[in-house]
Design a protein around this motif. Structure first.
Motif, PDB file in Angstrom:
ATOM      1  N   ALA A  90      48.032  44.816  48.282  1.00  0.00           N
ATOM      2  CA  ALA A  90      48.098  45.253  46.872  1.00  0.00           C
ATOM      3  C   ALA A  90      48.917  44.252  46.049  1.00  0.00           C
ATOM      4  O   ALA A  90      48.511  43.838  44.962  1.00  0.00           O
ATOM      5  N   LEU A  91      50.051  43.851  46.591  1.00  0.00           N
ATOM      6  CA  LEU A  91      50.891  42.892  45.880  1.00  0.00           C
ATOM      7  C   LEU A  91      50.213  41.513  45.825  1.00  0.00           C
ATOM      8  O   LEU A  91      50.322  40.795  44.825  1.00  0.00           O
ATOM      9  N   ARG A  93      47.003  40.982  45.600  1.00  0.00           N
ATOM     10  CA  ARG A  93      46.024  41.054  44.501  1.00  0.00           C
ATOM     11  C   ARG A  93      46.731  40.916  43.163  1.00  0.00           C
ATOM     12  O   ARG A  93      46.294  40.192  42.279  1.00  0.00           O
ATOM     13  N   ARG A  94      47.824  41.606  43.039  1.00  0.00           N
ATOM     14  CA  ARG A  94      48.581  41.578  41.801  1.00  0.00           C
ATOM     15  C   ARG A  94      49.057  40.158  41.463  1.00  0.00           C
ATOM     16  O   ARG A  94      49.034  39.730  40.313  1.00  0.00           O
ATOM     17  N   LEU A  95      49.479  39.422  42.497  1.00  0.00           N
ATOM     18  CA  LEU A  95      49.966  38.054  42.286  1.00  0.00           C
ATOM     19  C   LEU A  95      48.845  37.018  42.286  1.00  0.00           C
ATOM     20  O   LEU A  95      49.069  35.864  41.949  1.00  0.00           O
ATOM     21  N   LEU A 339      58.885  46.017  40.933  1.00  0.00           N
ATOM     22  CA  LEU A 339      57.460  45.800  41.237  1.00  0.00           C
ATOM     23  C   LEU A 339      57.187  46.023  42.725  1.00  0.00           C
ATOM     24  O   LEU A 339      56.221  46.698  43.103  1.00  0.00           O
ATOM     25  N   THR A 343      54.754  48.858  44.122  1.00  0.00           N
ATOM     26  CA  THR A 343      53.477  48.369  44.638  1.00  0.00           C
ATOM     27  C   THR A 343      53.344  48.566  46.136  1.00  0.00           C
ATOM     28  O   THR A 343      52.271  48.895  46.627  1.00  0.00           O
TER      29      THR A 343
END
Ligand SMILES: [Zn+2]
Length: 415
Positions: A90-91, A93-95, A339, A343
């Motif tokens: 998830a992180l 994807r976020r980054l 975050l 996340t």
């Protein structure tokens, strides 16, 4: 039978002179820092299966063959190491990176990566016949050295930063033989304390010179390699105050690459707080380290502006191995902490998430390839963070109002 240590001697990182294994903190010829050397022929013969022995929960000493403590009776442990390497899709994807792992070292007995180096530091104190240990700390090293000294039956004298978080001070007060609060920052006391080390009143548990202490953190690299099936990530982001964790990781990966146990060593990123960024600034400017006079940073464990010879060693590694250095502002570090918690459910302290904040910054600047597999080391738990908690305004409910509140919150979607 406990595994044998394959440490063979000490070597100067500057002039290459050898010295016998002993309590030495610098080269007798040129005063350079010393590093440990192992019988790599013996390690190569044994192969990487050499680590398959040992009981679960035995701590760092699973890696005894590549650590410098010979006598099993000196291998003090509180069950450190074996920390999780968490795959964080998830992180990632976020980054916007292909793959992201977090090596969460907050799971250690005192909540920090320091337990790895405390195990070998206190082990070495026993090995060389010392009865007392000492350390100058911003918080984490103090509680860790105190805990391991207590475990080993040694007296500890811990010097703690006056602005250390309350949970860190409580922990140090509980475990230290003597706790002394010092005025100013780490840099103010460490140079004086480092000179007293020469008198051998206590065993040096500081980060400036002791090769035996530093070596415990090498197990971070070994664990990351094992946890990725001996195919470590392309990039590893390590925190840097004076550089112990960073140098130890480099040593571990380089050792494994030489032995043919991993295909190549990862590219290393040195992560600092912008308020204490002497090394990353020197790397960016292409020059030598200019010592800084620093104030407070939320990343307490990174609050060192005069990294000394270890800092020079970090810079040399960065330049020779094609590494990267970066730093992050305090507000970016605090934002990364939140975050990460939201996340991935990981609550790491500000010192611990500085690596993540730096990674976010370097990705945004295009300094790292987004198609890489990246691992960031989170060096401490968030449970020792000191901050104003949310407002404590209690509300009373009946069943109908409770149902209404839950329905409203769920309808509002996630944060
Ligand atoms: Zn030398």
């Amino acid at each position: 039978m406990p595994a044998e240590s394959h440490a063979s001697h000490l070597r100067c990182i500057d002039c290459g002179a050898s010295a016998a294994l002993g309590y030495r903190l610098q080269c007798e010829r040129c005063e350079g820092l010393l590093e440990l050397v192992y019988d790599e022929a013996a390690l190569a013969r044994a192969g990487r299966g050499i680590f398959d022995h040992g009981q679960p929960g035995a701590g760092l000493w699973r890696y005894a063959p590549v650590l410098p403590i010979a006598d099993p009776a000196h291998r003090v442990s509180l069950g450190e190491g074996a920390s999780p390497l968490l795959d964080c899709p998830a992180l990632a994807r976020r980054l916007g990176v292909r793959r992201l792992w977090l090596k969460y070292d907050g799971s250690n007995p005192t909540g920090t990566v320091k337990d790895r180096s405390s195990a070998t530091a206190v082990g070495a104190a026993l090995q060389f016949g010392f009865r007392a240990t000492s350390v100058v700390s911003s918080g984490n090293a103090g509680s860790s050295i105190a805990a391991y000294s207590a475990r080993a039956g040694l007296r500890s004298i811990v010097f703690a930063y006056e602005r250390a978080s309350a949970p860190k001070l409580l922990h140090m007060a509980a475990t230290a033989g003597d706790l002394v609060i010092y005025r100013g920052v780490y840099d103010d006391l460490i140079s004086v304390w480092d000179r007293l080390v020469e008198d051998r009143l206590f065993f040096d548990c500081g980060a400036s010179r002791n090769a035996y202490k530093q070596e415990g953190k090498k197990t971070l690299a070994y664990e990351i390699a094992e946890q990725t099936g001996w195919a470590p990530p392309d990039v590893v982001v390590a925190p840097v105050a004076v550089g112990e964790t960073f140098i130890a990781c480099h040593r571990g990966f380089a050792e494994m690459a030489r032995l043919g146990w991993i295909p190549r060593a990862p590219r290393l990123v040195a992560a600092q707080a912008t308020r204490a960024n002497a090394i990353s600034r020197a790397w960016r400017d292409g020059g030598a380290i200019v010592p800084q006079s620093i104030g407070y940073t939320v990343a307490e464990g990174l609050a060192a502006g005069k990294p000394g010879r270890k800092g020079d060693w970090v810079l040399r590694i960065l330049r020779e191995s094609g590494g990267v250095a970066g730093d992050a502002e305090d507000d970016e570090i605090v934002a990364a902490q939140s975050l990460l918690a939201r996340t991935e459910g990981i609550w790491a302290g500000p010192t611990g998430v500085a690596t993540l904040a730096v990674l976010i910054r370097l990705l945004a600047a295009g300094a790292l390839d987004r198609d890489s597999a990246i691992c960031a080391i989170l060096s401490e738990t968030g449970l020792k963070t000191e901050r104003e908690p949310p407002a404590r305004e209690g509300r009373a409910f009946d069943e109908a109002s409770l149902r209404r509140l839950i329905e409203e919150r769920l309808a509002a979607g996630s944060r």
